[in-house]
Scaffold this active site. Structure first.
Site, mmCIF file in Angstrom:
data_model
loop_
_atom_site.group_PDB
_atom_site.id
_atom_site.type_symbol
_atom_site.label_atom_id
_atom_site.label_comp_id
_atom_site.label_asym_id
_atom_site.label_seq_id
_atom_site.Cartn_x
_atom_site.Cartn_y
_atom_site.Cartn_z
ATOM 1 N N SER A 1 48.571 30.767 20.435
ATOM 2 C CA SER A 1 47.570 30.219 19.511
ATOM 3 C C SER A 1 47.908 30.660 18.087
ATOM 4 O O SER A 1 48.575 31.690 17.902
ATOM 5 C CB SER A 1 46.193 30.775 19.883
ATOM 6 O OG SER A 1 45.253 30.496 18.876
ATOM 7 N N TYR B 1 40.701 37.762 22.370
ATOM 8 C CA TYR B 1 41.414 36.478 22.375
ATOM 9 C C TYR B 1 42.683 36.576 21.522
ATOM 10 O O TYR B 1 43.778 36.242 21.969
ATOM 11 C CB TYR B 1 40.501 35.368 21.855
ATOM 12 C CG TYR B 1 41.156 34.002 21.900
ATOM 13 C CD1 TYR B 1 41.339 33.336 23.116
ATOM 14 C CD2 TYR B 1 41.613 33.385 20.736
ATOM 15 C CE1 TYR B 1 41.958 32.096 23.163
ATOM 16 C CE2 TYR B 1 42.231 32.143 20.775
ATOM 17 C CZ TYR B 1 42.393 31.500 21.989
ATOM 18 O OH TYR B 1 43.015 30.277 22.040
HETATM 19 N N1 LIG Z 1 41.922 23.869 21.920
HETATM 20 C C1 LIG Z 1 42.383 24.642 20.951
HETATM 21 O O1 LIG Z 1 42.063 24.449 19.767
HETATM 22 C C2 LIG Z 1 43.344 25.751 21.276
HETATM 23 C C3 LIG Z 1 43.933 26.416 20.193
HETATM 24 C C4 LIG Z 1 44.836 27.427 20.458
HETATM 25 C C5 LIG Z 1 45.162 27.756 21.757
HETATM 26 N N2 LIG Z 1 44.573 27.092 22.788
HETATM 27 C C6 LIG Z 1 44.938 27.476 24.152
HETATM 28 O O2 LIG Z 1 45.230 26.325 24.902
HETATM 29 C C7 LIG Z 1 44.984 26.592 26.276
HETATM 30 C C8 LIG Z 1 44.170 25.458 26.870
HETATM 31 O O3 LIG Z 1 42.886 25.457 26.284
HETATM 32 P P1 LIG Z 1 42.037 24.140 25.990
HETATM 33 O O4 LIG Z 1 41.779 24.095 24.565
HETATM 34 O O5 LIG Z 1 42.648 22.981 26.665
HETATM 35 O O6 LIG Z 1 40.647 24.551 26.664
HETATM 36 P P2 LIG Z 1 39.904 24.058 27.983
HETATM 37 O O7 LIG Z 1 39.691 22.602 27.965
HETATM 38 O O8 LIG Z 1 38.732 24.969 28.089
HETATM 39 O O9 LIG Z 1 40.938 24.378 29.135
HETATM 40 C C9 LIG Z 1 41.141 25.661 29.659
HETATM 41 C C10 LIG Z 1 41.778 25.502 31.020
HETATM 42 O O10 LIG Z 1 42.063 26.811 31.553
HETATM 43 C C11 LIG Z 1 41.598 26.856 32.888
HETATM 44 N N3 LIG Z 1 41.265 28.212 33.273
HETATM 45 C C12 LIG Z 1 40.445 29.075 32.636
HETATM 46 N N4 LIG Z 1 40.376 30.225 33.321
HETATM 47 C C13 LIG Z 1 41.183 30.088 34.412
HETATM 48 C C14 LIG Z 1 41.519 30.924 35.499
HETATM 49 N N5 LIG Z 1 41.014 32.165 35.625
HETATM 50 N N6 LIG Z 1 42.377 30.456 36.436
HETATM 51 C C15 LIG Z 1 42.870 29.212 36.326
HETATM 52 N N7 LIG Z 1 42.600 28.363 35.327
HETATM 53 C C16 LIG Z 1 41.751 28.811 34.374
HETATM 54 C C17 LIG Z 1 40.397 25.918 32.928
HETATM 55 O O11 LIG Z 1 40.218 25.403 34.244
HETATM 56 P P3 LIG Z 1 39.131 25.860 35.312
HETATM 57 O O12 LIG Z 1 37.909 26.275 34.563
HETATM 58 O O13 LIG Z 1 38.957 24.635 36.145
HETATM 59 O O14 LIG Z 1 39.791 26.973 36.053
HETATM 60 C C18 LIG Z 1 40.874 24.801 32.020
HETATM 61 O O15 LIG Z 1 41.642 23.870 32.743
HETATM 62 C C19 LIG Z 1 44.304 27.959 26.321
HETATM 63 O O16 LIG Z 1 45.248 28.943 26.642
HETATM 64 C C20 LIG Z 1 43.818 28.158 24.904
HETATM 65 O O17 LIG Z 1 43.679 29.517 24.552
HETATM 66 C C21 LIG Z 1 43.671 26.096 22.568
#
Ligand SMILES: NC(=O)c1ccc[n+]([C@@H]2O[C@H](COP(=O)([O-])OP(=O)(O)OC[C@H]3O[C@@H](n4cnc5c(N)ncnc54)[C@H](OP(=O)(O)O)[C@@H]3O)[C@@H](O)[C@H]2O)c1
Length: 247
Positions: free
Chosen positions: A142, A155
């Protein structure tokens, strides 16, 4: 006949993970989707099949579970065709630290899911990639790995940790022709950002972000920051030793 890509993605039930899966589906890939919510995974599986995936398998997996992560990697490696091309450690949470609660549970959960989730996802696939002498390992870090956002120390720390893992694994695995790409997204539309009530600078559409991430993986980028606007901001802040505390 051209060989189909075989791609394993954690956190594939929503947001960036599901968008990456759907983009790879358009390339006719063999896809492994892992997350905890079965109903959401089934929906993404069906979307991927419609979009042209060669095969899709879902794994009900909590990435903090070491044993289960190893079993899943073994299963997927043998599925359809032997081996693995791309592994994307994407699962993550963005809980606040909960400092005032006096209870370390919430920050510990963030650290466990975001750091151990990456090691549990990636390490089980390394022996197969070493054997093949090919493969791409992808870590979703991130822009928070360059900043010090108040209330989200766990985080930010977790994202620093996985970026550094990527930097070292890249050097360790180079001789086996295994690439390591660390992706540092800014704000991307997803369940994670949908809860934010503040204005998110340069907020990017999920599908566009997934397309750009796949291009970065294909071109073997080491560290990829997106949207592009964050690159000069981060470079300047590092140059002047300032912490970006407002982002
Ligand atoms: N969106 C942004 O702006 C942003 C920015 C920087 C970095 N990121 C990173 O991108 C990645 C994806 O995030 P996103 O934005 O797409 O958010 P999201 O829609 O909340 O997706 C998070 C995913 O992680 C899974 N997850 C969470 N805890 C888990 C566990 N213990 N075991 C297995 N799966 C788990 C969730 O699935 P389940 O709940 O079904 O398990 C979900 O599929 C993350 O690492 C986040 O930190 C996102």
């Amino acid at each position: 006949m051209e060989s189909k890509l075989k791609v394993f993605i954690t956190g594939a039930s929503s947001g960036i993970g599901s968008a990456l899966a759907e983009e790879y589906a358009k390339q006719g890939a063999i896809i492994g989707l892992a997350a905890r919510r079965r109903d959401k995974l089934q929906k993404i599986k069906s979307n991927c099949e419609t979009l042209g995936a060669e095969a899709v398998v879902t794994y009900n997996l909590d990435v903090t579970n070491e044993e289960e992560s190893m079993n899943v990697a073994k299963d997927f490696t043998h599925l359809k065709k032997e081996g693995i091309d791309v592994v994307i450690a994407n699962a993550g949470v963005a809980f606040s630290d909960g400092l005032s609660s006096g209870n370390p549970k919430q920050i510990n959960q963030t650290l466990a899911i975001n750091i151990l989730g990456v090691t549990n996802t990636i390490v089980p696939f390394v022996p197969e990639m070493k054997k093949q002498k090919s493969g791409s390992l992808v870590i979703i870090s991130s822009i928070a790995s360059f900043t010090a956002p108040p209330y989200f120390g766990g985080y930010a720390a977790s994202k620093v940790a996985v970026r550094r893992l990527g930097d070292t694994w890249r050097r360790s695995l180079k001789k086996y022709k295994i690439d390591v790409t660390t992706i540092c997204p800014g704000y991307i539309k997803s369940e994670m950002t949908d809860v934010n009530e503040f204005k998110m600078p340069f907020l990017m559409d999920t599908d566009l972000a997934a397309q750009k991430m796949i291009k970065a993986i294909e071109s073997r980028k080491k560290t990829y920051i997106l949207p592009w606007q964050w690159r000069p901001i981060i470079a300047l802040s590092r140059l002047f030793g300032q912490k970006l505390s407002k982002i």
